[in-house]
Scaffold this motif. Sequence first.
Motif, short mmCIF file in Angstrom:
data_model
loop_
_atom_site.label_atom_id
_atom_site.label_comp_id
_atom_site.label_asym_id
_atom_site.label_seq_id
_atom_site.Cartn_x
_atom_site.Cartn_y
_atom_site.Cartn_z
N LEU A 143 0.84 -1.19 0.00
CA LEU A 143 0.00 0.00 0.00
C LEU A 143 0.88 1.24 0.00
CD1 LEU A 143 -1.22 1.21 3.43
CD2 LEU A 143 0.20 -0.82 3.32
N ALA A 144 0.28 2.37 -0.35
CA ALA A 144 0.95 3.67 -0.29
C ALA A 144 0.28 4.57 0.73
CB ALA A 144 0.97 4.34 -1.66
N LEU A 145 -1.05 4.71 0.63
CA LEU A 145 -1.79 5.56 1.55
C LEU A 145 -3.24 5.10 1.63
CD1 LEU A 145 -1.69 9.41 1.91
CD2 LEU A 145 -3.89 8.26 1.63
N TRP A 146 -3.72 4.94 2.84
CA TRP A 146 -5.13 4.75 3.12
C TRP A 146 -5.58 5.92 3.99
CZ3 TRP A 146 -5.03 -0.96 5.23
CH2 TRP A 146 -4.69 -1.85 4.19
N CYS A 147 -6.87 6.17 4.02
CA CYS A 147 -7.38 7.16 4.96
C CYS A 147 -8.69 6.66 5.55
CB CYS A 147 -7.57 8.52 4.31
SG CYS A 147 -8.85 8.62 3.05
N ALA A 148 -8.95 7.07 6.78
CA ALA A 148 -10.18 6.70 7.47
C ALA A 148 -10.89 7.96 7.93
CB ALA A 148 -9.87 5.80 8.67
N LEU A 149 -12.20 7.93 7.80
CA LEU A 149 -13.05 9.02 8.26
C LEU A 149 -13.89 8.52 9.42
CD1 LEU A 149 -14.32 10.33 4.80
CD2 LEU A 149 -12.36 11.16 6.12
N GLU A 150 -13.79 9.18 10.54
CA GLU A 150 -14.66 8.90 11.69
C GLU A 150 -15.83 9.86 11.60
OE1 GLU A 150 -14.11 9.45 16.40
OE2 GLU A 150 -12.87 7.85 15.52
N LEU A 151 -17.01 9.33 11.34
CA LEU A 151 -18.15 10.14 10.93
C LEU A 151 -18.90 10.68 12.14
CD1 LEU A 151 -19.42 7.92 7.99
CD2 LEU A 151 -17.52 9.55 8.06
N ARG A 152 -19.07 12.00 12.16
CA ARG A 152 -19.72 12.67 13.28
C ARG A 152 -20.90 13.50 12.79
NH1 ARG A 152 -15.44 16.20 16.31
NH2 ARG A 152 -15.13 17.02 14.21
N PRO A 153 -21.85 13.79 13.66
CA PRO A 153 -22.93 14.69 13.26
C PRO A 153 -22.38 16.05 12.83
CG PRO A 153 -23.46 13.60 15.33
CD PRO A 153 -22.02 13.28 15.03
N GLY A 154 -22.99 16.63 11.80
CA GLY A 154 -22.55 17.92 11.31
C GLY A 154 -21.79 17.87 10.01
N VAL A 156 -18.67 16.97 9.37
CA VAL A 156 -17.21 17.17 9.43
C VAL A 156 -16.62 15.99 10.21
CG1 VAL A 156 -15.30 18.64 10.18
CG2 VAL A 156 -17.44 19.67 9.36
N PRO A 157 -15.90 15.09 9.54
CA PRO A 157 -15.38 13.91 10.22
C PRO A 157 -14.05 14.19 10.90
CG PRO A 157 -14.77 13.84 7.93
CD PRO A 157 -15.57 15.11 8.11
N ARG A 158 -13.60 13.23 11.67
CA ARG A 158 -12.20 13.17 12.07
C ARG A 158 -11.48 12.35 11.02
NH1 ARG A 158 -14.27 12.44 17.73
NH2 ARG A 158 -13.81 14.38 18.83
N LEU A 159 -10.23 12.70 10.75
CA LEU A 159 -9.48 12.10 9.65
C LEU A 159 -8.24 11.38 10.17
CD1 LEU A 159 -8.88 11.81 6.57
CD2 LEU A 159 -7.82 14.09 6.68
N LYS A 160 -8.01 10.19 9.63
CA LYS A 160 -6.81 9.40 9.94
C LYS A 160 -6.14 8.98 8.65
CE LYS A 160 -9.51 6.79 12.58
NZ LYS A 160 -9.99 5.72 13.49
N VAL A 161 -4.83 9.02 8.63
CA VAL A 161 -4.05 8.65 7.45
C VAL A 161 -3.14 7.48 7.81
CG1 VAL A 161 -2.39 9.41 5.72
CG2 VAL A 161 -4.10 11.02 6.59
N TYR A 162 -3.13 6.46 6.95
CA TYR A 162 -2.32 5.26 7.17
C TYR A 162 -1.25 5.18 6.09
CZ TYR A 162 -6.04 3.87 10.33
OH TYR A 162 -6.95 3.84 11.36
N LEU A 163 0.00 5.04 6.53
CA LEU A 163 1.15 5.03 5.64
C LEU A 163 1.91 3.72 5.77
CD1 LEU A 163 2.37 8.64 6.53
CD2 LEU A 163 0.89 7.98 4.63
#
Length: 403
Positions: A143-154, A156-163
Motif C-alpha cells: 500500500l501507499a496511503l489509506w485514509c479513514a473518516l470517523e463520521l460525526r454529526p454535522g 465534518v469527520p475526524r481524519l486518519k491517514v495510514y502510511l
Amino acid sequence: MTPSRTSGGSTRLTKTLGRFTADQLRRLCDVVGLDAADAETYASVLAESLGTAAERPLDLPPPSRSFLSDDHTPVEFSLSFQPGETPTLRVLLEPGCDAASLVDNGRVGLRVIHAMTERWGFSSHRLDHLEDLFFPPASQGPLALWCALELRPGGVPRLKVYLNPAASGPERAGETIREALGRLGYQQAYTALPPADGYPFFALDLGDWDAPRVKIYLRHHNLAVAEAGSLPRMDSGPEQATVEAFFRIAAGYHSGTRSGAGTSADARLCGLPALACHSFTETTTGLPSGFTLHIPIRDYVRHDGEAHARAVAVLAHYGMDATPLARSLAAVTSRQPADGTGLIAYLALAYERSRPPRVTAYISSEAYGLRPLAAPLSPRTTPLLNSLSRLPGHRPRSRHRQE
C-alpha cells in the motif's frame, strides 16, 4: 449507475463501485443515528475520494489488488463501541486504488488528503513533514496511503491517514518509523515498542481531535494468549488478564480446545497474525498513551454466523449493546452469515488513557465477492458455537487465507 449493453443490444444499468459502497454507507449512517443530510455528505465524500474508480462497474474486476480487503474492495467500514453510547461509524478507503503504480497511488492519495484538509480546515503539516519518508521515488510494499473518516454529526469527520513503513523496503521499516517519530517530537517512542514480526502501518490523526495521535501498528505471528497480555506498554493500561480475556473470546479459545491449537491456556493464532497498535500523544515519557489489539477473526471461524456470535460475546463481556452490529451487517449485505467468512474481518479491543475501553468490529463491503467458507473445526464444548454449525446453508469448504 453506468449504462452497459446486454448481449442482445439493449441497455441496462450496472451498479458501480462508488454507488454500491455509498449506498452501504448511507444505510450504516441510519444505523448509528446520523441524519440524512450527514449521510449524503459522507456518501458523496466517499465516492469523490475514490476518484475514477467510483464509476467502475462492479461486473468488472476490482481496480487493483487492494490490500485493504480480502476481495480487493478499496473500502471497509467499522463500528466502534463504548458502554452506554451509540457506536461510532468509520469508513476506511484507498483513494489511489486505480492508479497505474504504487508511486502514483501515493500521489493520488496525497492529493485527496490535501483536498480533505482544505475542505474542512484541517492542518496537514504533520503529514507533509514525513512525505519523503513514506513516498520515495520507487515505493515498495502492499500500500501507499489509506485514509479513514470517523463520521460525526454535522458533516465534518475526524481524519486518519495510514502510511507504509516499508515504502523504502521492509528492511528499513524500523528505521523509517524511528525517523518519523523523531521528526514529530517522539524521540523516545520507538524504544517503547515491544518486539514484533513487522510494521504494517504508521498512522496519523489529522483534524479536530482532542489529542491527535501517532499510531504504530505491529504484526505478531503465532501470538499466544499470555504474549498478548504482555504487549501493552502504556502507563495505567489494561491489565494482562483483560487483554487475555478478549483474545480468548475473539479467537474462540474461551472454552475447550481448538483442533491443532492446544488448550485455552497456550492457544496461539496460527493463521493470519494479530496486530497491535501503540498510540502516542505526548512526548515527555516516551510511553504510549493507547493500545489496541486486533484479532483477524475471519481466519478463526467457520462462517460469519460464528464471527457474529463471537462479536456479541465480546461486546457483552465489556457491557456493550450488540444490537447495532446486527443491524449494520444487514445494512451492508443481504446474504446469510453461513454463506461465507470475512463479513466481520477484525475485532479489536482499544484502550486510551483516561477513557473507557472500546471494542471495534471491522465490516467488509464485499463489493466483489465472498471469502470462501473455512474448513470445519473439531467439536467444541460451547453450546452456542456448536449450534452455529447447524445453521441452514452451512457448507464447509477449503480454507483460504489472505493477508
